[in-house]
Motif scaffolding. Structure first.
Motif, PDB file in Angstrom:
ATOM      1  N   LEU B 214       0.852  -1.107   0.038  1.00 56.99           N
ATOM      2  CA  LEU B 214      -0.009   0.102  -0.103  1.00 56.99           C
ATOM      3  C   LEU B 214       0.853   1.451   0.025  1.00 56.99           C
ATOM      4  N   SER B 215       2.068   1.374   0.577  1.00 58.86           N
ATOM      5  CA  SER B 215       2.822   2.139   0.663  1.00 58.86           C
ATOM      6  C   SER B 215       3.710   2.465  -0.222  1.00 58.86           C
ATOM      7  N   LYS B 216       3.776   1.558  -1.269  1.00 53.42           N
ATOM      8  CA  LYS B 216       4.605   1.539  -2.426  1.00 53.42           C
ATOM      9  C   LYS B 216       4.423   2.729  -3.525  1.00 53.42           C
ATOM     10  N   ILE B 217       5.429   3.262  -3.967  1.00 57.23           N
ATOM     11  CA  ILE B 217       5.097   4.136  -5.145  1.00 57.23           C
ATOM     12  C   ILE B 217       5.045   3.635  -6.312  1.00 57.23           C
ATOM     13  N   ARG B 218       4.138   3.826  -7.141  1.00 55.60           N
ATOM     14  CA  ARG B 218       3.947   3.080  -8.219  1.00 55.60           C
ATOM     15  C   ARG B 218       3.723   4.106  -9.429  1.00 55.60           C
ATOM     16  N   LYS B 219       4.789   4.192 -10.410  1.00 58.79           N
ATOM     17  CA  LYS B 219       4.649   5.170 -11.492  1.00 58.79           C
ATOM     18  C   LYS B 219       3.846   4.520 -12.542  1.00 58.79           C
ATOM     19  N   ILE B 220       2.638   4.541 -12.473  1.00 60.96           N
ATOM     20  CA  ILE B 220       1.826   4.021 -13.783  1.00 60.96           C
ATOM     21  C   ILE B 220       1.016   5.120 -14.349  1.00 60.96           C
ATOM     22  N   PRO B 221       1.055   5.318 -15.734  1.00 62.70           N
ATOM     23  CA  PRO B 221       0.827   6.644 -16.417  1.00 62.70           C
ATOM     24  C   PRO B 221      -0.631   6.649 -16.224  1.00 62.70           C
ATOM     25  N   GLY B 222      -1.433   7.782 -15.987  1.00 60.76           N
ATOM     26  CA  GLY B 222      -2.554   7.809 -15.728  1.00 60.76           C
ATOM     27  C   GLY B 222      -3.146   7.739 -14.367  1.00 60.76           C
ATOM     28  N   LYS B 223      -2.262   7.005 -13.616  1.00 61.55           N
ATOM     29  CA  LYS B 223      -2.966   6.363 -12.274  1.00 61.55           C
ATOM     30  C   LYS B 223      -2.287   7.411 -11.068  1.00 61.55           C
ATOM     31  N   LYS B 224      -3.003   7.003  -9.927  1.00 62.44           N
ATOM     32  CA  LYS B 224      -2.575   7.738  -8.500  1.00 62.44           C
ATOM     33  C   LYS B 224      -1.120   7.130  -8.447  1.00 62.44           C
ATOM     34  N   GLU B 225      -0.389   7.878  -7.608  1.00 63.98           N
ATOM     35  CA  GLU B 225       0.900   7.316  -7.175  1.00 63.98           C
ATOM     36  C   GLU B 225       0.831   6.093  -6.346  1.00 63.98           C
ATOM     37  N   LYS B 226       0.048   5.853  -5.505  1.00 63.28           N
ATOM     38  CA  LYS B 226      -0.199   4.724  -4.579  1.00 63.28           C
ATOM     39  C   LYS B 226      -1.382   4.090  -4.690  1.00 63.28           C
ATOM     40  N   ALA B 227      -1.577   2.839  -4.197  1.00 62.87           N
ATOM     41  CA  ALA B 227      -2.869   2.214  -4.155  1.00 62.87           C
ATOM     42  C   ALA B 227      -3.672   3.089  -3.613  1.00 62.87           C
ATOM     43  N   SER B 228      -5.024   3.348  -4.337  1.00 65.10           N
ATOM     44  CA  SER B 228      -6.109   4.140  -3.718  1.00 65.10           C
ATOM     45  C   SER B 228      -7.205   3.648  -3.266  1.00 65.10           C
ATOM     46  N   VAL B 229      -7.539   2.484  -3.567  1.00 66.29           N
ATOM     47  CA  VAL B 229      -8.890   1.520  -3.008  1.00 66.29           C
ATOM     48  C   VAL B 229      -8.133   0.399  -2.666  1.00 66.29           C
ATOM     49  N   ILE B 230      -8.670  -0.168  -1.437  1.00 67.68           N
ATOM     50  CA  ILE B 230      -8.738  -1.463  -1.016  1.00 67.68           C
ATOM     51  C   ILE B 230     -10.044  -2.112  -0.936  1.00 67.68           C
ATOM     52  N   ILE B 231      -9.828  -3.309  -1.488  1.00 66.80           N
ATOM     53  CA  ILE B 231     -10.972  -4.084  -1.214  1.00 66.80           C
ATOM     54  C   ILE B 231     -10.769  -5.385  -0.547  1.00 66.80           C
ATOM     55  N   SER B 232     -11.411  -5.454   0.563  1.00 70.53           N
ATOM     56  CA  SER B 232     -11.149  -6.597   1.222  1.00 70.53           C
ATOM     57  C   SER B 232     -12.222  -6.989   2.569  1.00 70.53           C
ATOM     58  N   TYR B 233     -11.895  -7.773   3.493  1.00 68.70           N
ATOM     59  CA  TYR B 233     -12.809  -7.900   4.783  1.00 68.70           C
ATOM     60  C   TYR B 233     -12.477  -6.945   5.654  1.00 68.70           C
ATOM     61  N   PRO B 234     -13.511  -6.515   6.623  1.00 66.97           N
ATOM     62  CA  PRO B 234     -13.438  -5.663   7.847  1.00 66.97           C
ATOM     63  C   PRO B 234     -12.120  -6.411   8.561  1.00 66.97           C
ATOM     64  N   SER B 235     -12.192  -7.565   8.831  1.00 68.14           N
ATOM     65  CA  SER B 235     -11.194  -7.833   9.640  1.00 68.14           C
ATOM     66  C   SER B 235      -9.655  -7.782   9.234  1.00 68.14           C
ATOM     67  N   TYR B 236      -9.559  -8.076   8.130  1.00 66.02           N
ATOM     68  CA  TYR B 236      -8.542  -7.902   7.570  1.00 66.02           C
ATOM     69  C   TYR B 236      -8.089  -6.419   7.565  1.00 66.02           C
ATOM     70  N   VAL B 237      -8.739  -5.400   7.229  1.00 64.38           N
ATOM     71  CA  VAL B 237      -8.223  -4.134   7.208  1.00 64.38           C
ATOM     72  C   VAL B 237      -8.070  -3.672   8.655  1.00 64.38           C
ATOM     73  N   GLU B 238      -8.857  -4.299   9.615  1.00 64.22           N
ATOM     74  CA  GLU B 238      -8.875  -4.008  11.234  1.00 64.22           C
ATOM     75  C   GLU B 238      -7.258  -4.420  11.368  1.00 64.22           C
ATOM     76  N   SER B 239      -6.929  -5.514  10.932  1.00 60.92           N
ATOM     77  CA  SER B 239      -5.464  -6.154  11.299  1.00 60.92           C
ATOM     78  C   SER B 239      -4.509  -5.023  10.534  1.00 60.92           C
ATOM     79  N   LEU B 240      -4.679  -4.551   9.477  1.00 61.68           N
ATOM     80  CA  LEU B 240      -3.898  -3.679   8.720  1.00 61.68           C
ATOM     81  C   LEU B 240      -3.653  -2.560   9.488  1.00 61.68           C
TER      82      LEU B 240
END
Lengths: 254, 478
Positions: B214-240
């Protein structure tokens, strides 16, 4: 004198479009924009509609124009007036007055307001420069072929003479078709939005000069052509294409 | 603008003639929405390709569609042919409420492991794809879906994500979903492809690795610098969130703008913690593979709005008859044929408890119930609580380990609460008793566990960790 008034109304419409675009944000639909499909549809309608007018009886043509301009006026007034009832009354008043008791210049005012509203609606609804170029070239070819090589437009003008609402700015024996005025208005608003106001103003002045030159040509050099229809679209589209090309080159350089 | 009218007319004609949504028309609408995003920077719209009828019309549609679905299920599936024959139910009368209520509820236990008995036998020449549901139960159940369903779900998913502003064309999406939930993962990837968003499958890996992603800078043309959306389960995001705090991360280290949560209960406290830690929006949704294409979105009022094309019922736990508004019951769903055509289910309950409500004023539309209260649990029911209320209460106590690991069990008519805490002390005991008291739970025996002590508790999906070499090396196992 008539030619100068017609030219003045033409110029006022274009300036009106710029001012309207500056101060008004039109209500956009929740999804979609005006795109090349709409442009192709407009071109198809432009091809079919005039032929239909030749066949239809006069009262149906009047009805058709009345509804078309009423909807155009509605969209032009919609961002300015909140109460829909007031818009309906205003539009109905303008259209019915022109039908029942035609007044001098009222038809021109209806056409001018409609052109201003529609041109800004189209450009603000996402019409892109390349799609406008497609519309301009398509309509210019149609106008050139129909106007230069067929008596069609003259026949149409003759048929529309006795109809109270006409799609043109008419001053005496001078008339500029609503489609031509709309085309210039679209070009001006598009240049203002996609390039800058200076380029739009320069094109506006150039287009007025082109129309003035054509008027002068028809009055002084070839008065015999005055009785016929003269295709205006190609002569206002060519400068626009030059401006678009100029803007693209500038963009690439920067 | 004509393009939209054309697609809508296509959808209307197709619905009238075949009853199906044409996936290509929906894909066309997705393209229009993408174009709108680039042209107007429009991030969401309330436009929908499906009608949102009033209650009476919805009821009429439901009556007609469930009869049609039941007829097809009777003619083409082994399970319903036997069941409806045995129960002497006339499929031609299933538009009548009384007759329909006689159809026995299909429970998860009836379905699990016998999926083929529910398959439409007439779909011989269609691709059928089996997808496991990624459930916490064993054996995991799954459904067979047809090619049409896959095409439709991918298109409808993309439209839904885009229209609600959950995934946009300039996003980078991290998918942290169990790899066995193949359909869910595939649909998200397909949705991203249609939208034009970049995405990667991170999986349920060690939270440390996920945070690095999530914190990695990704230089993909036309996209944001870092991951901008997480799709997951509540418990996993809670553990994050927990691991992130432990490792000293803050919101500035990430570029997360939206978190889309599925599959588990999201408590108010957990939502607040996620919003605060990542400084982002959190969207709660309800998805269950067995119920597709029915899915739900939690509105700002906290209610669950279901997409159409299925009958939603809230039924009594014992009589299986529809409960009155305000009462809790089992969520019971009949996904309608022909949108649902591979695996047919009538009055299926995944075991989730919801409250029947009269309606919702949020304006979102669709059939509506309260948010999910949790899975049916006789022990919790005995003490007059549900899983959500227990979680809300326990998560409020300080030093409770997050994501919550707890279970309330009956031991010789006495309630015993097993709960994982970060430290064992009197303060935490008092705090937990205080919260239990608010729920009206008295005389509960408390058993505290430390994070490294294994014990039987309500399963959290974040515990289905997928190991990587990096994780094994870090743990000294390789």
């Amino acid at each position: 004198m008539n030619s100068l008034i017609a030219l003045g109304l033409f110029a006022v419409t274009q300036v009106g479009s710029i001012i309207y675009d500056r101060f008004v944000k039109v209500e956009l639909p929740p999804v979609g924009r005006v795109n090349w499909i709409d442009v192709l549809f407009i071109l198809a309608m432009l091809n079919v509609f005039p032929f239909l007018l030749l066949v239809l009886p006069s009262y149906l043509i009047l009805l058709l124009f009345a509804f078309s301009f009423a909807s155009g006026l509605y969209y032009a007034f919609r961002p300015l007036i909140r109460q829909r009832v007031i818009i309906f009354l205003l539009v109905a008043g303008l259209i019915l007055t022109q039908i029942l008791n035609p007044m001098k210049y009222l038809n021109d005012v209806i056409v001018m307001i409609t052109v201003v509203g529609i041109s800004v609606l189209y450009v603000q609804s996402g019409l892109r420069m390349n799609e406008l170029v497609l519309l301009g070239i398509g309509y210019s070819i149609y106008d050139l072929i129909i106007g230069m090589f067929t008596p069609f437009l003259s026949q149409l003008t003759l048929k529309l003479t006795n109809i109270q609402i006409a799609p043109a700015i008419i001053v005496g024996n001078f008339a500029i078709g609503a489609a031509d005025v709309l085309l210039v208005s679209l070009y001006v608003v598009a240049l203002k939005q996609k390039a800058n106001i200076r380029l739009a103003a320069a094109y506006l002045i150039l287009s007025i000069l082109v129309v003035a030159f054509i008027f002068f040509y028809l009055l002084v050099v070839a008065p015999s052509l005055l009785a016929n229809s003269f295709p205006l679209a190609p002569w206002i589209t060519i400068p626009f294409l030059i401006f678009v090309g100029f803007q693209k080159i500038n963009k690439r350089r920067s | 603008m004509l393009e939209v009218s054309f697609y809508m007319a296509w959808i209307a004609v197709s619905r009238i003639l075949t009853g199906k949504y044409p996936p290509r028309a929906i894909n066309g609408l997705v393209k229009v929405l993408v174009d709108d995003f680039h042209t107007f920077k429009r991030r969401k719209t309330n436009f929908s390709f499906a009608i949102s009828p009033d209650e009476e019309t919805q009821s009429t549609i439901n009556r007609h569609m469930r009869k049609r679905t039941a007829k097809v299920a009777f003619e083409t599936t082994v399970f319903y042919h036997d069941l409806l024959k045995r129960e002497n139910i006339d499929v031609n009368k299933l538009d009548e409420d009384e007759e329909f209520s006689k159809v026995p509820v299909t429970k998860a236990a009836d379905f699990r492991g016998k999926e083929e008995k529910f398959v439409n036998q007439k779909l011989k020449n269609h691709l059928l794809f089996f997808t496991s549901t990624g459930t916490t139960a064993y054996p995991p159940s799954g459904i067979w879906v047809s090619k049409y369903e896959m095409d439709f779900l991918a298109a409808a998913g993309a439209f839904s994500y885009l229209a609600q502003g959950m995934i946009l064309p300039d996003d980078i999406v991290q998918i942290s979903i169990c790899s066995r939930a193949a359909l869910s993962n595939w649909l998200t990837i397909e949705a991203c492809r249609r939208i034009g968003a970049a995405c990667y499958l991170s999986g349920l890996v060690d939270p440390v690795e996920s945070l690095l992603d999530l914190s990695k800078i990704r230089k993909i043309p036309g996209k944001k610098e870092k991951a901008s959306v997480i799709i997951s389960y509540p418990s996993y995001v809670e553990s994050l969130v927990r691991t992130g705090k432990e490792q000293g991360y803050s919101a500035e280290d990430f570029g997360v703008e939206r978190i889309i949560l599925v599959g588990e209960i999201l408590t108010k406290n957990a939502k607040k913690r996620m919003e605060d830690f990542f400084n982002c929006e959190v969207h709660e949704t309800y998805n269950c593979s067995e119920l597709i294409p029915i899915a739900g979105v939690v509105c700002p009022e906290g209610n669950l709005h279901f997409s159409g094309d299925g009958q939603i019922e809230v039924v009594d736990l014992e009589t299986f008859e529809e409960v009155a508004p305000g009462e809790e019951g089992l969520l019971c769903v009949t996904p309608f044929y022909p949108i649902r055509q591979g695996t047919l289910l009538l009055r299926y309950t995944p075991g989730d408890i919801v409250k029947k409500i009269d309606g919702c004023d949020c304006g979102l539309g669709g059939q509506v119930t309260s948010n999910i209260c949790g899975k049916y649990d006789p022990v919790l029911m005995k003490y007059g609580i549900n899983r959500r209320s227990l979680m809300e209460a326990l998560e409020s106590a300080p030093e409770v380990f997050l994501p919550l690991r707890a279970s309330l069990v009956d031991d010789e008519d006495k309630a015993v609460l097993h709960i994982c805490v970060s430290a064992k002390n009197d303060n935490i005991v008092d705090a937990i008793y205080h919260e239990l008291g608010k729920l009206g739970l008295k005389d509960v025996e408390l058993v505290l566990h430390l994070p490294d002590e294994p014990f039987s508790h309500y399963p959290n999906r974040c515990e289905m960790l997928e190991y990587t070499y990096h994780h094994l090396r870090r743990k000294g196992l390789l």
